[in-house]
Design a protein around this motif. Structure first.
Motif, short mmCIF file in Angstrom:
data_model
loop_
_atom_site.label_atom_id
_atom_site.label_comp_id
_atom_site.label_asym_id
_atom_site.label_seq_id
_atom_site.Cartn_x
_atom_site.Cartn_y
_atom_site.Cartn_z
N ALA A 158 10.58 22.09 -15.14
CA ALA A 158 11.10 20.93 -15.55
C ALA A 158 12.05 20.25 -14.59
N LEU A 159 12.79 20.94 -13.62
CA LEU A 159 13.53 20.46 -12.61
C LEU A 159 12.55 19.57 -11.90
N GLY A 160 11.34 20.20 -11.44
CA GLY A 160 10.37 19.41 -10.53
C GLY A 160 9.85 18.10 -11.05
N ARG A 161 9.73 18.20 -12.25
CA ARG A 161 9.05 17.09 -13.24
C ARG A 161 10.28 16.01 -13.20
N GLU A 162 11.51 16.44 -13.44
CA GLU A 162 12.47 15.34 -13.21
C GLU A 162 12.77 15.03 -12.06
N GLU A 180 0.71 -1.20 0.09
CA GLU A 180 0.02 -0.07 0.00
C GLU A 180 0.86 1.39 -0.03
N ALA A 181 2.02 1.15 0.78
CA ALA A 181 2.77 2.23 0.90
C ALA A 181 3.63 2.75 -0.62
N PHE A 182 3.90 1.60 -1.10
CA PHE A 182 4.48 1.73 -2.55
C PHE A 182 3.40 2.49 -3.54
N ASP A 183 2.03 1.76 -3.46
CA ASP A 183 1.15 2.28 -4.36
C ASP A 183 0.74 3.87 -4.07
N THR A 184 0.60 4.02 -2.77
CA THR A 184 0.36 5.53 -2.46
C THR A 184 1.41 6.34 -2.85
N TYR A 194 3.27 10.69 -6.21
CA TYR A 194 4.54 11.13 -6.94
C TYR A 194 3.96 11.37 -8.50
N ILE A 195 3.03 10.50 -9.28
CA ILE A 195 2.32 10.81 -10.49
C ILE A 195 1.38 11.98 -10.60
N ALA A 196 0.70 12.23 -9.56
CA ALA A 196 -0.22 13.28 -9.58
C ALA A 196 0.38 14.63 -9.22
N ALA A 197 1.50 14.67 -8.50
CA ALA A 197 2.34 15.75 -8.54
C ALA A 197 3.00 16.06 -9.68
N TRP A 198 3.48 15.09 -10.51
CA TRP A 198 4.29 15.05 -11.40
C TRP A 198 3.46 15.87 -12.53
N ARG A 199 2.07 15.50 -12.64
CA ARG A 199 0.94 15.81 -13.57
C ARG A 199 0.65 17.36 -13.49
N ALA A 200 0.89 17.57 -11.93
CA ALA A 200 0.28 19.12 -11.55
C ALA A 200 1.40 20.14 -11.75
N THR A 201 2.49 19.95 -12.00
CA THR A 201 3.72 20.69 -12.52
C THR A 201 3.34 21.73 -13.37
N THR A 202 4.12 22.83 -13.38
CA THR A 202 3.87 23.97 -14.34
C THR A 202 4.69 23.61 -15.49
N VAL A 203 4.51 24.19 -16.83
CA VAL A 203 5.36 23.99 -17.84
C VAL A 203 6.71 24.49 -17.54
N ASP A 204 6.98 25.47 -16.84
CA ASP A 204 8.35 25.87 -16.62
C ASP A 204 9.10 25.06 -15.26
N LEU A 236 12.14 10.92 -11.18
CA LEU A 236 12.98 9.97 -10.35
C LEU A 236 12.45 9.19 -9.20
N ALA A 237 11.71 10.06 -8.45
CA ALA A 237 10.96 9.55 -7.50
C ALA A 237 10.05 8.08 -7.75
N VAL A 238 9.32 8.46 -8.87
CA VAL A 238 8.37 7.21 -9.48
C VAL A 238 9.38 5.95 -9.65
N ASN A 239 10.49 6.33 -10.35
CA ASN A 239 11.31 5.30 -10.74
C ASN A 239 11.89 4.54 -9.70
#
Length: 99
Positions: free
Chosen positions: A49-53, A28-32, A37-47, A57-60
């Motif tokens: 790039a460092l946050g998305r990167e 459950e912890a892994f899934d959560t 991380y994926i939700a936060a990744w999708r919510a990043t702004t266009v500019d 990495l966190a997802v991976n």
């Protein structure tokens, strides 16, 4: 350390790793983590790039931890098979008076 003790250690580690992979709370912890991380990744702004990167990495990393545990389990299965072969070989030698 002898080969046999290394194999026994790998087999014991596999039991522990398999218990972790089967643990409902850890799964459950892994899934959560992965979902957040994926939700936060999708919510990043266009500019951002460092946050998305960093989030990529966190997802991976979550996946790499799972893969590591699965690798320990697989190595332990191989170790158990090798220990079985060693035991059978020793038994045959003993039976035929080779030892």
């Amino acid at each position: 350390m002898s080969d046999e003790s290394i194999l026994e250690r790998a087999a014991a580690r596999a039991v522990r790793a398999e218990a972790l992979l089967d643990d409902e709370l850890l799964s459950e912890a892994f899934d959560t983590l992965e979902k957040s991380y994926i939700a936060a990744w999708r919510a990043t702004t266009v500019d951002d790039a460092l946050g998305r990167e960093k989030l990529f990495l966190a997802v991976n990393i979550v996946g790499k931890v799972r893969d590591h545990l699965a690798g320990v389990v697989a190595n332990g299965k191989l170790a158990r098979a090798e220990l079985k072969v060693l035991a059978e070989t020793a038994e045959r030698r003993k039976r035929f008076g080779i030892i």
